[in-house]
Design a protein around this motif. Structure first.
Motif, PDB file in Angstrom:
ATOM      1  N   SER A 126      23.315  32.946  52.793  1.00 36.90           N
ATOM      2  CA  SER A 126      23.963  31.874  52.018  1.00 36.90           C
ATOM      3  C   SER A 126      23.234  30.540  52.090  1.00 36.90           C
ATOM      4  O   SER A 126      23.397  29.694  51.214  1.00 36.90           O
ATOM      5  N   GLY A 127      22.448  30.343  53.151  1.00 37.79           N
ATOM      6  CA  GLY A 127      21.824  29.044  53.374  1.00 37.79           C
ATOM      7  C   GLY A 127      22.815  28.004  53.885  1.00 37.79           C
ATOM      8  O   GLY A 127      22.501  26.818  53.942  1.00 37.79           O
ATOM      9  N   ILE A 128      24.010  28.439  54.282  1.00 37.81           N
ATOM     10  CA  ILE A 128      25.067  27.531  54.745  1.00 37.81           C
ATOM     11  C   ILE A 128      25.248  27.702  56.250  1.00 37.81           C
ATOM     12  O   ILE A 128      25.578  28.789  56.731  1.00 37.81           O
ATOM     13  N   ASN A 129      25.043  26.615  56.986  1.00 37.78           N
ATOM     14  CA  ASN A 129      25.265  26.625  58.428  1.00 37.78           C
ATOM     15  C   ASN A 129      26.651  26.052  58.707  1.00 37.78           C
ATOM     16  O   ASN A 129      26.851  24.838  58.657  1.00 37.78           O
ATOM     17  N   ALA A 130      27.583  26.935  58.985  1.00 36.00           N
ATOM     18  CA  ALA A 130      28.957  26.528  59.276  1.00 36.00           C
ATOM     19  C   ALA A 130      29.335  26.829  60.720  1.00 36.00           C
ATOM     20  O   ALA A 130      30.511  26.916  61.059  1.00 36.00           O
ATOM     21  N   ARG A 131      28.346  26.960  61.580  1.00 31.02           N
ATOM     22  CA  ARG A 131      28.586  27.352  62.971  1.00 31.02           C
ATOM     23  C   ARG A 131      29.470  26.361  63.727  1.00 31.02           C
ATOM     24  O   ARG A 131      30.337  26.756  64.494  1.00 31.02           O
ATOM     25  N   GLU A 132      29.239  25.090  63.514  1.00 29.10           N
ATOM     26  CA  GLU A 132      30.005  24.083  64.256  1.00 29.10           C
ATOM     27  C   GLU A 132      31.491  24.164  63.890  1.00 29.10           C
ATOM     28  O   GLU A 132      32.362  24.184  64.758  1.00 29.10           O
ATOM     29  N   ALA A 133      31.782  24.224  62.601  1.00 27.65           N
ATOM     30  CA  ALA A 133      33.178  24.334  62.169  1.00 27.65           C
ATOM     31  C   ALA A 133      33.759  25.684  62.575  1.00 27.65           C
ATOM     32  O   ALA A 133      34.932  25.773  62.949  1.00 27.65           O
ATOM     33  N   PHE A 134      32.953  26.748  62.520  1.00 25.43           N
ATOM     34  CA  PHE A 134      33.400  28.083  62.921  1.00 25.43           C
ATOM     35  C   PHE A 134      33.906  28.073  64.362  1.00 25.43           C
ATOM     36  O   PHE A 134      34.876  28.744  64.696  1.00 25.43           O
TER      37      PHE A 134
END
Length: 186
Positions: A126-134
């Motif tokens: 996806s090119g989306i880094n959502a690790r912090e919110a995850f």
């Protein structure tokens, strides 16, 4: 990770018309993917002034990584790109379903995949880094909202469709876009 900043998830809605088309999706379900891939064309046909498309995520336990993937999509919705980031992750999952699903819901190479492997794939495709919110515990409130909304409306499987608040059991992902458009506008 601890933060005092509130977590705000963007609603997964497009358009702003009075006719509301709610769709309940499980991201790795092939029928949900088929429905998702029609949404841009549906909005173009009906017009964003004439309809509001709302996506609700419906995690299902027989899709083994469903909860993890739903969490990542909703984490993406909290990023500055909001709903467009979530949409990019949904599209990536649909475009690479076999990377996120088990063969016959119980076998295959994903038996050896860890949750971190799945997260890495989600970010890569996806090119989306959502690790912090995850990683934020309060993200569960957003996940629970989607689940509660589904249950309150009697939704148990995906995809399920509602038009103006009423479940439409006879609408399916295989229907033509023009058929959906007529139902939304009637």
């Amino acid at each position: 990770m601890t933060t005092n900043k509130p977590l705000n998830a963007a609603p997964l809605l497009w358009g702003h018309g009075k006719n509301v088309f709610d769709v309940f999706l499980e991201p790795t379900c092939p029928y949900s993917v088929r429905a998702f891939n029609k949404f841009d064309a549906l909005l173009a046909e009906v017009g964003e002034d004439n309809m509001t498309l709302k996506i609700h995520l419906q995690s299902q336990p027989w899709h083994m990584y469903s909860g993890l993937i739903v969490r990542y999509i909703l984490a993406a919705s909290t990023l500055p790109e909001g709903k467009e980031a979530a949409k990019a992750v949904l599209k990536a999952v649909g475009d690479h379903r076999e990377e996120f699903e088990f063969t016959d819901h119980c076998t295959g190479p994903n038996l050896d995949a860890t949750p971190n492997d799945i997260i890495n794939r989600l970010e890569q495709y996806s090119g989306i880094n959502a690790r912090e919110a995850f990683a934020r515990p309060d993200l569960q409130n957003v996940i629970k909202w989607h689940s509660k909304y589904s249950r309150q409306n009697g939704i148990h499987v995906s995809p399920t469709f509602m038009v103006n608040g009423l479940v439409q059991a006879d609408i399916g992902s295989g229907d033509e876009i023009s058929s959906w458009a007529k139902r939304i506008q009637s």
